[in-house]
Design a protein around this motif. Structure first.
Motif, PDB file in Angstrom:
ATOM      1  N   GLN A 126      86.547  45.305 -12.236  1.00 24.61           N
ATOM      2  CA  GLN A 126      85.143  44.934 -12.019  1.00 24.61           C
ATOM      3  C   GLN A 126      84.997  43.419 -12.007  1.00 24.61           C
ATOM      4  N   VAL A 127      84.321  42.906 -11.006  1.00 27.39           N
ATOM      5  CA  VAL A 127      84.118  41.465 -10.860  1.00 27.39           C
ATOM      6  C   VAL A 127      82.614  41.207 -10.811  1.00 27.39           C
ATOM      7  N   ILE A 128      82.138  40.325 -11.670  1.00 28.84           N
ATOM      8  CA  ILE A 128      80.688  40.120 -11.776  1.00 28.84           C
ATOM      9  C   ILE A 128      80.307  38.646 -11.593  1.00 28.84           C
ATOM     10  N   ILE A 136      68.746  31.828  -0.697  1.00 29.28           N
ATOM     11  CA  ILE A 136      68.774  30.498  -1.329  1.00 29.28           C
ATOM     12  C   ILE A 136      69.260  30.620  -2.774  1.00 29.28           C
ATOM     13  N   PHE A 137      68.869  31.707  -3.434  1.00 30.41           N
ATOM     14  CA  PHE A 137      69.294  31.975  -4.808  1.00 30.41           C
ATOM     15  C   PHE A 137      68.842  30.865  -5.752  1.00 30.41           C
ATOM     16  N   GLY A 138      67.599  30.440  -5.547  1.00 27.05           N
ATOM     17  CA  GLY A 138      67.009  29.408  -6.390  1.00 27.05           C
ATOM     18  C   GLY A 138      65.499  29.583  -6.403  1.00 27.05           C
ATOM     19  N   GLU A 167      77.645  45.239  -4.560  1.00 33.86           N
ATOM     20  CA  GLU A 167      76.233  44.867  -4.708  1.00 33.86           C
ATOM     21  C   GLU A 167      76.141  43.393  -4.343  1.00 33.86           C
ATOM     22  N   LEU A 168      75.543  43.110  -3.181  1.00 34.54           N
ATOM     23  CA  LEU A 168      75.650  41.759  -2.617  1.00 34.54           C
ATOM     24  C   LEU A 168      74.280  41.085  -2.551  1.00 34.54           C
ATOM     25  N   GLY A 169      74.133  40.176  -1.625  1.00 32.87           N
ATOM     26  CA  GLY A 169      72.937  39.342  -1.609  1.00 32.87           C
ATOM     27  C   GLY A 169      71.688  40.050  -1.113  1.00 32.87           C
ATOM     28  N   LEU A 192      87.570  43.729 -16.594  1.00 29.67           N
ATOM     29  CA  LEU A 192      86.413  43.038 -16.023  1.00 29.67           C
ATOM     30  C   LEU A 192      86.649  41.540 -15.979  1.00 29.67           C
ATOM     31  N   LYS A 193      86.254  40.954 -14.837  1.00 25.49           N
ATOM     32  CA  LYS A 193      86.311  39.494 -14.733  1.00 25.49           C
ATOM     33  C   LYS A 193      84.899  38.923 -14.625  1.00 25.49           C
ATOM     34  N   PRO A 194      84.481  38.150 -15.641  1.00 25.75           N
ATOM     35  CA  PRO A 194      83.183  37.476 -15.548  1.00 25.75           C
ATOM     36  C   PRO A 194      83.294  36.263 -14.635  1.00 25.75           C
ATOM     37  N   ALA A 195      82.156  35.701 -14.236  1.00 31.13           N
ATOM     38  CA  ALA A 195      82.159  34.524 -13.367  1.00 31.13           C
ATOM     39  C   ALA A 195      82.660  33.301 -14.142  1.00 31.13           C
ATOM     40  N   THR A 225      91.638  34.810  -9.907  1.00 27.90           N
ATOM     41  CA  THR A 225      91.792  35.879 -10.896  1.00 27.90           C
ATOM     42  C   THR A 225      91.130  37.157 -10.379  1.00 27.90           C
ATOM     43  N   GLY A 226      89.965  36.996  -9.769  1.00 28.80           N
ATOM     44  CA  GLY A 226      89.267  38.153  -9.192  1.00 28.80           C
ATOM     45  C   GLY A 226      90.083  38.786  -8.080  1.00 28.80           C
ATOM     46  N   ARG A 227      90.668  37.915  -7.256  1.00 23.38           N
ATOM     47  CA  ARG A 227      91.476  38.406  -6.138  1.00 23.38           C
ATOM     48  C   ARG A 227      92.670  39.210  -6.663  1.00 23.38           C
ATOM     49  N   ALA A 228      93.347  38.662  -7.698  1.00 23.72           N
ATOM     50  CA  ALA A 228      94.506  39.364  -8.267  1.00 23.72           C
ATOM     51  C   ALA A 228      94.083  40.720  -8.832  1.00 23.72           C
ATOM     52  N   VAL A 283      68.490  35.637  -8.528  1.00 27.79           N
ATOM     53  CA  VAL A 283      68.331  37.083  -8.644  1.00 27.79           C
ATOM     54  C   VAL A 283      68.584  37.681  -7.260  1.00 27.79           C
ATOM     55  N   CYS A 284      69.505  38.640  -7.173  1.00 30.39           N
ATOM     56  CA  CYS A 284      69.833  39.184  -5.855  1.00 30.39           C
ATOM     57  C   CYS A 284      68.638  39.886  -5.224  1.00 30.39           C
ATOM     58  N   CYS A 285      67.759  40.463  -6.071  1.00 35.02           N
ATOM     59  CA  CYS A 285      66.595  41.167  -5.529  1.00 35.02           C
ATOM     60  C   CYS A 285      65.343  40.295  -5.569  1.00 35.02           C
TER      61      CYS A 285
HETATM   62  O1  TXE Z   1      79.491  33.875  -5.584  1.00 33.09           O
HETATM   63  P1  TXE Z   1      80.911  34.576  -5.547  1.00 33.09           P
HETATM   64  P2  TXE Z   1      79.158  32.341  -5.960  1.00 33.09           P
HETATM   65  C1  TXE Z   1      75.180  34.676  -3.801  1.00 33.09           C
HETATM   66  C2  TXE Z   1      74.151  33.576  -3.920  1.00 33.09           C
HETATM   67  C3  TXE Z   1      74.984  32.399  -4.297  1.00 33.09           C
HETATM   68  C4  TXE Z   1      76.238  32.652  -3.501  1.00 33.09           C
HETATM   69  C5  TXE Z   1      77.467  31.960  -4.001  1.00 33.09           C
HETATM   70  O2  TXE Z   1      73.545  33.374  -2.677  1.00 33.09           O
HETATM   71  O3  TXE Z   1      74.386  31.184  -3.931  1.00 33.09           O
HETATM   72  O4  TXE Z   1      76.402  34.037  -3.583  1.00 33.09           O
HETATM   73  O5  TXE Z   1      77.674  32.234  -5.386  1.00 33.09           O
HETATM   74  C6  TXE Z   1      84.445  36.114  -7.972  1.00 33.09           C
HETATM   75  N1  TXE Z   1      88.108  38.017  -4.909  1.00 33.09           N
HETATM   76  N2  TXE Z   1      75.273  35.483  -5.002  1.00 33.09           N
HETATM   77  O6  TXE Z   1      80.044  31.427  -5.211  1.00 33.09           O
HETATM   78  O7  TXE Z   1      81.951  33.591  -5.125  1.00 33.09           O
HETATM   79  C7  TXE Z   1      83.903  34.918  -8.706  1.00 33.09           C
HETATM   80  O8  TXE Z   1      84.888  34.350  -9.532  1.00 33.09           O
HETATM   81  C8  TXE Z   1      87.570  38.523  -6.026  1.00 33.09           C
HETATM   82  C9  TXE Z   1      74.549  36.706  -4.997  1.00 33.09           C
HETATM   83  O9  TXE Z   1      79.139  32.225  -7.398  1.00 33.09           O
HETATM   84  O10 TXE Z   1      80.733  35.821  -4.782  1.00 33.09           O
HETATM   85  C10 TXE Z   1      82.746  35.543  -9.467  1.00 33.09           C
HETATM   86  O11 TXE Z   1      83.206  36.220 -10.622  1.00 33.09           O
HETATM   87  N3  TXE Z   1      86.628  37.898  -6.741  1.00 33.09           N
HETATM   88  C11 TXE Z   1      74.845  37.539  -6.146  1.00 33.09           C
HETATM   89  C12 TXE Z   1      82.196  36.568  -8.488  1.00 33.09           C
HETATM   90  O12 TXE Z   1      83.273  36.811  -7.581  1.00 33.09           O
HETATM   91  C13 TXE Z   1      86.190  36.701  -6.298  1.00 33.09           C
HETATM   92  C14 TXE Z   1      75.314  36.971  -7.389  1.00 33.09           C
HETATM   93  C15 TXE Z   1      80.963  36.124  -7.708  1.00 33.09           C
HETATM   94  O13 TXE Z   1      81.225  34.894  -7.079  1.00 33.09           O
HETATM   95  C16 TXE Z   1      86.697  36.117  -5.141  1.00 33.09           C
HETATM   96  C17 TXE Z   1      76.036  35.736  -7.231  1.00 33.09           C
HETATM   97  C18 TXE Z   1      87.703  36.831  -4.419  1.00 33.09           C
HETATM   98  N4  TXE Z   1      88.222  36.372  -3.285  1.00 33.09           N
HETATM   99  C19 TXE Z   1      75.968  35.034  -6.075  1.00 33.09           C
HETATM  100  N5  TXE Z   1      86.064  34.934  -4.935  1.00 33.09           N
HETATM  101  C20 TXE Z   1      74.164  38.824  -6.343  1.00 33.09           C
HETATM  102  N6  TXE Z   1      74.397  39.824  -5.501  1.00 33.09           N
HETATM  103  O14 TXE Z   1      73.463  38.992  -7.318  1.00 33.09           O
HETATM  104  C21 TXE Z   1      85.180  34.786  -5.943  1.00 33.09           C
HETATM  105  N7  TXE Z   1      85.253  35.844  -6.787  1.00 33.09           N
END
Ligand code: TXE
Length: 475
Positions: A153-155, A387-389, A255-257, A180-183, A216-219, A288-290
């Motif tokens: 799980q990647v968050i 924009i995510f802001g 669960e994306l943007g 699980l990998k946190p950001a 780390t998420g990729r691995a 917030v994604c939503c």
């Molecule tokens: O997201 P990333 P970022 C959107 C929002 C934001 C933009 C960029 O628009 O401005 O994304 O944010 C991990 N394989 N959302 O760069 O990169 C990373 O380490 C596996 C919407 O922070 O997607 C982190 O744990 N994992 C959103 C997680 O992915 C990888 C929430 C999210 O980072 C990876 C956040 C890879 N190749 C940003 N590359 C929502 N849906 O709520 C990165 N990660």
């Protein structure tokens, strides 16, 4: 049951300075990668040094999760698993103050939100899914649904603890084990959660936390010992992950943007709508994604609504996340701030009119004033891109048909809001919106019993509710 935690009394409640390891097989251990720093976005101070997991660390974590799955957690009766989930939920409540403060200093969100929204919802998710653990055969997935195995799980960083709960609680309830990998900008509360797992005497290996950045998420998602991948984050990384997972036996939910429309009809209760709009876009700094990032307002009430909205925005307090009176906290990272600035400048360049209430932003840290753009066209980047802001784009419409067409004119489909006193119009609109979550006369309401997830480029699969079990069960 879900009492709000008492407010932290001072900023000294949590002292987290030091070095933090990975949580593997029930223990905190060093990582093989170069440690990284977690920063307080409100003042740019260094909070902690955090271990970085490389491929060998991820491999250890996945193997520990597999062992725990095969030997303890998979075979354990659901009613026994439920006891652990209830225990975790109660400890989250007991340690709510500590969790809320740490979440606010690592993420930048106002303490009022982490205390009253994030942490209570985390406990609520564990309580809710504890209730399912021994009732899975009644969930409509056949007589003997089985756990999938090991979940990777990647968050993201916008709701670090809550996203963890959305991922871990259903996985564990179904009998899966987790890595699980946190950001990378918000790893600390996941590590505090690991400590809570220890305190709950969760068997080693059931929950493993590997900290690090994208590699780390990729691995993790590429590891062949993973049976199911769950990701929340950007659409771009979601696509990359889908490519990695394609052609393997792994299950995937994304669960994306989003670029949600908040639709205000001319008969709406305007003051109530203003509160919903403010909550929709300024809650959690708009990370917030939503988020209701596009306001669609019917022409006859557009001027009146904007006037009231601006008056309300002028009362928002931007500043210290640990101040109980703060409404809008710090932007999570320098990179996110740069993105918000870049898109806002594009909005001005493309001809929209920008407005922010007068507000003094702290000199140190990452800050952005609540902002509204009027005169926005559908072709503008600020109407199309996430924009995510704390930035709202306002468009107008004449007829309900036009509202629906504009609302759906986005590659995303995560959420939407409708404001009208007419129930029939509300239903008519909702039936035509392509979005996974639709709120009527409210916004950003969450409940663990309610499924959440997107259409189109907002991803697939649902989290929360009975539907949230689906991704973690084989039928
Ligand atoms: O997201 P990333 P970022 C959107 C929002 C934001 C933009 C960029 O628009 O401005 O994304 O944010 C991990 N394989 N959302 O760069 O990169 C990373 O380490 C596996 C919407 O922070 O997607 C982190 O744990 N994992 C959103 C997680 O992915 C990888 C929430 C999210 O980072 C990876 C956040 C890879 N190749 C940003 N590359 C929502 N849906 O709520 C990165 N990660």
């Amino acid at each position: 049951v879900f009492e709000y935690a008492p407010a932290p009394e001072s900023r000294d409640v949590v002292d987290i300075r030091g070095s933090y390891g990975l949580f593997i097989d029930g223990e905190f251990v060093d990582g093989h990668g170069e440690p990284f720093k977690s920063i307080n976005p409100a003042d740019e101070s260094v909070l902690a040094d955090v271990a970085r997991a490389d491929e060998t660390d991820v491999d250890r974590a996945v193997k520990a999760a597999r062992r725990a799955f095969d030997t303890v957690w998979g075979p354990m009766p659901g009613r026994e698993r439920a006891k652990y989930l209830y225990r975790i939920a109660r400890i989250v409540q007991e340690r709510a103050r500590e969790l809320a403060v740490l979440e606010s200093i690592d993420n930048g969100k106002p303490i009022r939100e982490s205390r009253d929204v994030d942490v209570p919802l985390v406990a609520a998710h564990f309580f809710y899914y504890a209730g399912w653990a021994d009732k899975l055969r009644y969930a409509g997935f056949g007589d003997d649904p089985r756990p999938v195995g090991v979940a990777g799980q990647v968050i993201p960083w916008n709701f670090p603890l809550l996203m963890l709960a959305w991922k871990i609680a259903p996985a564990l309830a179904c009998g899966n084990t987790v890595v699980l990998k946190p950001a990378e900008t918000t790893p600390l509360t996941a590590l505090l959660f690991a400590d809570i797992c220890r305190q709950a005497e969760l068997p080693p290996g059931v929950v493993n936390i590997v900290t690090g950045a994208g590699e780390t998420g990729r691995a993790l998602v590429a590891h062949e010992g993973i049976d199911k991948v769950a990701f929340t984050g950007s659409t771009e990384v979601g696509r990359q992950i889908a490519r990695v997972v394609a052609g393997t036996r792994k299950r995937l939910t994304l669960e994306l943007g989003g670029k949600a429309a908040n639709i205000v009809y001319d008969d709406a209760a305007l003051d109530q709508a203003v509160e919903g709009i403010v909550n929709g876009i300024f809650f959690n700094q708009g990370h917030v994604c939503c988020a209701g990032s596009r306001l669609l307002v019917q022409e006859p009430v557009a001027d009146e609504l904007l006037e009231r909205l601006k008056a309300r925005m002028a009362t928002l307090r931007v500043g210290d996340p640990l101040d109980k009176n703060t409404d809008v906290g710090a932007i999570n990272s320098a990179a996110q701030l740069a993105k918000i600035r870049e898109l806002s400048e594009a909005g001005e360049r493309e001809g929209a009119e920008r407005w922010s209430p007068p507000c003094e932003l702290p000199a140190q840290g990452y800050w952005f004033a609540p902002t509204v753009f009027t005169g926005v066209a559908q072709s503008h980047r600020i109407a199309r891109e996430e924009i995510f802001g704390p930035v709202l784009s306002v468009l107008t419409f004449r007829t309900p048909e036009e509202a629906v067409t504009k609302a759906n004119n986005t590659p995303y489909g995560l959420s939407a809001g409708i404001w009208t006193e007419k129930g029939s119009l509300s239903l008519w609109t909702a039936q035509r919106l392509r979005a996974g979550v639709i709120w009527a006369n409210t916004f950003n309401k969450f409940d663990p019993a309610s499924p959440f997830g997107g259409y189109k480029e907002s991803g697939f699969g649902r989290e929360g509710g009975r539907h949230g079990l689906e991704g973690y069960l084989d039928v």
